[in-house]
Write a protein that holds these residues in place. Structure first.
Motif, PDB file in Angstrom:
ATOM      1  N   UNK A 169     151.682 -59.835  -3.513  1.00 54.17           N
ATOM      2  CA  UNK A 169     152.699 -59.825  -4.679  1.00 54.17           C
ATOM      3  C   UNK A 169     154.059 -59.883  -3.610  1.00 54.17           C
ATOM      4  N   UNK A 170     154.197 -60.824  -3.048  1.00 54.34           N
ATOM      5  CA  UNK A 170     155.302 -60.675  -2.172  1.00 54.34           C
ATOM      6  C   UNK A 170     156.909 -60.512  -2.930  1.00 54.34           C
ATOM      7  N   UNK A 171     157.626 -59.673  -2.354  1.00 51.23           N
ATOM      8  CA  UNK A 171     159.005 -59.559  -2.942  1.00 51.23           C
ATOM      9  C   UNK A 171     159.657 -60.704  -2.356  1.00 51.23           C
ATOM     10  N   UNK A 172     160.375 -61.696  -3.165  1.00 51.65           N
ATOM     11  CA  UNK A 172     161.214 -62.713  -2.794  1.00 51.65           C
ATOM     12  C   UNK A 172     162.588 -62.277  -3.025  1.00 51.65           C
ATOM     13  N   UNK A 173     162.750 -61.478  -3.996  1.00 51.93           N
ATOM     14  CA  UNK A 173     164.604 -61.178  -3.908  1.00 51.93           C
ATOM     15  C   UNK A 173     164.715 -59.695  -4.261  1.00 51.93           C
ATOM     16  N   UNK A 174     165.526 -59.187  -3.828  1.00 56.45           N
ATOM     17  CA  UNK A 174     165.957 -57.710  -3.899  1.00 56.45           C
ATOM     18  C   UNK A 174     167.217 -57.497  -3.987  1.00 56.45           C
ATOM     19  N   UNK A 175     167.918 -56.983  -5.295  1.00 53.84           N
ATOM     20  CA  UNK A 175     169.290 -57.080  -5.510  1.00 53.84           C
ATOM     21  C   UNK A 175     170.030 -55.828  -6.055  1.00 53.84           C
TER      22      UNK A 175
ATOM     23  N   UNK B   2     174.541 -48.646  -8.534  1.00 49.78           N
ATOM     24  CA  UNK B   2     173.982 -47.599  -7.444  1.00 49.78           C
ATOM     25  C   UNK B   2     172.663 -47.136  -7.965  1.00 49.78           C
ATOM     26  N   UNK B   3     172.198 -47.141  -9.360  1.00 52.49           N
ATOM     27  CA  UNK B   3     170.973 -46.679  -9.602  1.00 52.49           C
ATOM     28  C   UNK B   3     169.972 -47.632  -9.995  1.00 52.49           C
ATOM     29  N   UNK B   4     170.541 -48.870 -10.271  1.00 52.85           N
ATOM     30  CA  UNK B   4     169.286 -49.834 -10.714  1.00 52.85           C
ATOM     31  C   UNK B   4     169.311 -51.050  -9.912  1.00 52.85           C
ATOM     32  N   UNK B   5     168.144 -51.468  -9.696  1.00 58.16           N
ATOM     33  CA  UNK B   5     167.654 -52.762  -8.665  1.00 58.16           C
ATOM     34  C   UNK B   5     166.994 -53.789  -9.407  1.00 58.16           C
ATOM     35  N   UNK B   6     167.191 -54.994  -9.174  1.00 52.58           N
ATOM     36  CA  UNK B   6     166.805 -55.999  -9.679  1.00 52.58           C
ATOM     37  C   UNK B   6     165.722 -56.480  -8.500  1.00 52.58           C
ATOM     38  N   UNK B   7     164.452 -56.979  -8.989  1.00 52.44           N
ATOM     39  CA  UNK B   7     163.458 -57.448  -7.756  1.00 52.44           C
ATOM     40  C   UNK B   7     162.624 -58.505  -8.394  1.00 52.44           C
ATOM     41  N   UNK B   8     162.536 -59.693  -7.734  1.00 57.60           N
ATOM     42  CA  UNK B   8     161.799 -60.603  -7.879  1.00 57.60           C
ATOM     43  C   UNK B   8     160.241 -60.805  -7.186  1.00 57.60           C
TER      44      UNK B   8
END
Ligand code: FES
Length: 282
Positions: free
Chosen positions: A4-10, A14-20
């Protein structure tokens, strides 16, 4: 073995992250309101997270997490190109949205990551959507453009008035109801006290209200008991029977009291281990 490859990390703030994450089967099946369970490695804890978005062409599923404990801190050490050990789903019952003409979707803080896919699904089916999103201050606002595109009108609120409407989401919701907006249903997702007060308000106006109890889930397996909630006098589990429930039937005071006692216990344990470490090293 699946990867399950991480294709996006944004980072969103400062506390919250989005990951696809690359997970085409889940991307094809997931509906608004459902969640996945991931594990970073073989020994990692299970982390249940709402499916914030899917991209069928890319075959990816987007999650949004807050760095609050050891597991989400560990998740946050991974970067684009790295892989997760497990990524299972979609789980939980999809949010029921059929036939709704006009709704208000209310999100508080990280709850906006759950409110967003519900608003988007409603908007895409042609419902008129007032999306009310509340944050403590302007530096913590997340998903503004995405929420704008997923609603008819986006109402951003901040507790300190540093951006948008100055006040709580309940103040904005009351204003919209009193201005004559007739909602078929209100959806509320966020901290427990916020959902409690949204439900108190909508009960006064007799507006059906659905809450997502996703924020109280611990491992998402139906076994830890952390997501127990009394609904209409019956014991339910958010990860098995929900995460959505009729907000007017939920015993919020009971869940809030239990969560507070967990937090107290956690703080005691933390203090105990800090003392112990001090004794060992000191
Ligand atoms: Fe553990 Fe539901 S999250 S039983």
């Amino acid at each position: 073995m699946n990867s399950y490859k991480i294709v996006r990390k944004q980072p969103l703030n400062p506390e919250i992250t989005l990951m696809s994450i690359e997970a085409p089967l889940i991307a094809n099946k997931a509906k608004a309101g459902q969640f996945i369970i991931l594990r970073v490695d073989e020994k990692g804890e299970r982390i249940p997270l709402t499916v914030a978005a899917t991209d069928k062409n890319e075959g990816s599923v987007t999650i949004i997490y807050q760095k609050v404990g050891a597991s989400t801190m560990q998740l946050d050490t991974l970067n684009e190109g790295d892989c997760l050990h497990d990524f299972v789903g979609p789980l939980g019952t999809p949010t029921k949205i059929d036939g709704l003409k006009k709704v208000a979707v209310v999100g508080g803080g990280l709850g906006c990551a759950i409110a967003y896919p519900i608003a988007k699904a409603l908007h895409e089916q042609g419902s008129e959507v007032d999306l009310i999103a509340g944050f403590r201050n302007k530096d913590l606002i997340i998903l503004e453009d995405m929420m704008k595109n997923a609603s008819t009108r986006l109402h951003l609120c901040t507790d300190d008035g540093s951006f948008g409407f100055h006040g709580f989401v309940t103040d904005k919701l009351r204003e919209l109801i009193e201005a004559g907006n007739k909602y078929d249903e209100v959806f509320a997702i966020g901290p427990l006290p916020m959902m409690k007060f949204v439900c108190k308000l909508t009960k006064q106006y007799d507006i059906k209200t659905t809450v997502s109890m996703n924020p109280i889930m611990v491992d998402g397996t139906g076994m830890c008991g952390g997501c127990r909630v009394t609904v209409g006098g019956e014991m339910k589990f958010a990860c098995v029977d929900g995460p959505d429930f009729d907000g007017h039937q939920v015993d919020f005071d009971e869940v809030i009291a239990r969560n507070a006692s967990y937090k107290e216990f956690e703080a005691q344990q933390k203090a105990h281990f800090c003392n112990l470490r001090g004794e060992i090293h000191g």
